[in-house]
Design an enzyme around this catalytic site. Structure first.
Site, PDB file in Angstrom:
ATOM      1  N   LYS A 262       0.848  -1.195   0.000  1.00 53.61           N
ATOM      2  CA  LYS A 262       0.000   0.000   0.000  1.00 53.61           C
ATOM      3  C   LYS A 262       0.874   1.231   0.000  1.00 53.61           C
ATOM      4  CE  LYS A 262      -4.515   0.823   0.236  1.00 53.61           C
ATOM      5  NZ  LYS A 262      -5.609  -0.110  -0.096  1.00 53.61           N
TER       6      LYS A 262
HETATM    7  N1  GLU Z   1      -7.326   0.080  -3.258  1.00 56.38           N
HETATM    8  C1  GLU Z   1      -8.045  -1.124  -3.557  1.00 56.38           C
HETATM    9  C2  GLU Z   1      -8.111  -2.014  -2.330  1.00 56.38           C
HETATM   10  O1  GLU Z   1      -7.972  -1.554  -1.232  1.00 56.38           O
HETATM   11  C3  GLU Z   1      -7.552  -1.840  -4.813  1.00 56.38           C
HETATM   12  C4  GLU Z   1      -6.142  -2.345  -4.765  1.00 56.38           C
HETATM   13  C5  GLU Z   1      -5.650  -2.929  -6.075  1.00 56.38           C
HETATM   14  O2  GLU Z   1      -6.405  -3.034  -7.021  1.00 56.38           O
HETATM   15  O3  GLU Z   1      -4.467  -3.252  -6.115  1.00 56.38           O
HETATM   16  O4  GLU Z   1      -8.352  -3.184  -2.423  1.00 56.38           O
END
Ligand code: GLU
Length: 421
Positions: free
Chosen positions: A111
């Site tokens: 993240k």
């Molecule tokens: N931000 C989204 C989540 O929390 C998508 C993450 C992604 O597609 O890599 O799952």
């Protein structure tokens, strides 16, 4: 007594570890394995100097955390928010690890975050911030190492800038470095709707189990971004009545039902859902407590906690947001007979279609939307049933069950790979 009840741990990384420990206990993992799986593999903190439109230079702080890569490249979004902290990003990265494993796609968890209020920046400032951040984290991201995507207050345009910045550095267009890109530059059909569509699929499963028909069901949605606004639209298409929605400024309520597309157009015009014709204002707090069949928290962490959990009247909760419920509240919801579909399952449609986008980009072969949605449905239903099975087998609620499924897969990969050297 009331005071003691509301004093609870709200640090998301501590919460993520509590949730993990609960599953680790059921799986009887030894201390060494627990320590390995709890520890983020890499944490990068960067300073991002940006030339603002007025000529001044502002330095922003950014993070990229790779929590675990035992099952594949780190995967997870980038969040722009004034309240972002390293501990929050660590939690969000860990949740991505368990999410990818729960739906069984070959990714680890990562993240990113930048401490910024993007609403205060011009489009040019936002582009320069994004490109410099992309360049700073460029030393650890890449199509087979760590693949960002959109999250709170970032979008397809943000991903296009990151893809371009990374591509300029390597000297070739690298479609696989980010997902959630615009269709014109290697995005996937269905990706924009994927988080909400995945959520819709598992809500349908839950409503069948709970014998609550979606037709006519009262639905409340907190947060009207990519996940919340599209979830409202899709459930409306299933015949549900969207009685209240909200954004960061506040909520709106109409017992007869709101038209989600008209609300979205109103937000596009005015910047908020508030003031939508024919609706009453409601606070984000009161909105959560409305009697309804389905509640969809689709905003930020720690919205359902010990201070309000006893007033939650929904029958089903589907967590489109990451981390909206505290562990203490989880237990009480379960005791009160509320069926909760946890974040790492309920919002896994986003990363699942990100996986499809990544595969399509790397193979330079793009699928029709129908195929994307069909494959997504299959994965979401399978994961829902596996988690349900674990809930029954271990006699636990759906969150712990999802962790049992996900953590077990990462533990197995770790065991098979062994500890280097
Ligand atoms: N931000 C989204 C989540 O929390 C998508 C993450 C992604 O597609 O890599 O799952």
């Amino acid at each position: 007594m009331e005071v003691a009840k509301t004093v609870e741990e709200l640090n998301p990384f501590v919460i993520a570890n509590q949730q993990f420990d609960c599953a680790a206990e059921h799986l009887k993992l030894d201390k060494g394995m627990r320590d390995v799986l709890k520890s983020p593999k890499r944490q990068l903190v960067v300073s991002i100097p940006v030339k603002m439109d007025n000529g001044e230079i502002h330095v922003f702080e950014g993070f990229r955390v790779q929590h675990n890569i035992a099952r594949g490249p780190a995967k997870g979004g980038i969040r722009y928010h004034p309240d972002v902290t390293l501990d929050e990003v660590k939690a969000l990265a860990a949740w991505m690890t368990w999410k990818a494993a729960t739906v069984n796609i070959p990714f680890g968890g990562g993240k990113g975050g930048v401490v910024v209020n993007p609403k205060e920046l011009s489009i040019g400032e936002l582009e320069r911030l994004t490109r410099r951040y992309a360049s700073e984290i460029g030393i650890i991201i890449g199509p087979d190492t760590d693949i960002p995507a959109p999250d709170v207050y970032t979008n397809a345009q943000t991903m296009a800038w990151i893809m371009d910045t990374y591509s300029m550095t390597v000297g070739a267009t690298a479609l696989g470095v980010v997902t959630g890109k615009p269709l014109a530059v290697g995005g996937s059909l269905g990706r924009a709707e994927a988080t909400a569509r995945g959520c819709q699929f598992v809500v349908r499963e839950a409503s069948a189990i709970k014998k609550i028909p979606l037709k006519g069901a009262k639905v409340v949605v907190q947060g009207y971004g990519n996940a919340g606004s599209i979830a409202a639209r899709l459930l409306h298409e299933d015949g549900a009545r969207i009685i209240a929605v909200s954004d960061s400024k506040g909520g709106i309520h109409n017992g007869d039902g709101l038209d989600p597309l008209k609300v979205l157009a109103h937000k596009g015009k005015t910047g908020s859902v508030q003031g939508f014709p024919g609706s009453d204002d409601i606070t984000n707090e009161k909105l959560l407590e409305l009697p309804c069949e389905v509640l969809i928290p689709a905003a930020l962490e720690n919205q359902i906690h010990l201070g309000n959990v006893d007033r939650i009247q929904s029958k089903i909760i589907a967590e489109a947001a990451n981390g909206p419920t505290t562990p203490g509240a989880d237990e009480i919801l379960h005791k009160n007979g509320i069926f909760l579909i946890p974040d790492i399952l309920a919002n896994a449609g986003g990363v699942t279609v990100s996986y499809f986008e990544w595969v399509q980009g790397l193979s330079a072969f793009f699928w029709e939307e129908e195929e994307v949605n069909r494959r997504l449905e299959k994965i979401m239903k399978r994961a829902f049933n596996e988690v349900r099975g674990a809930a029954e087998k271990y006699n636990v609620h759906m969150r712990t069950a999802a962790y049992i499924v996900g953590v077990n897969r990462v533990a197995e990969a770790t065991r098979l790979r062994g500890i280097f050297p």
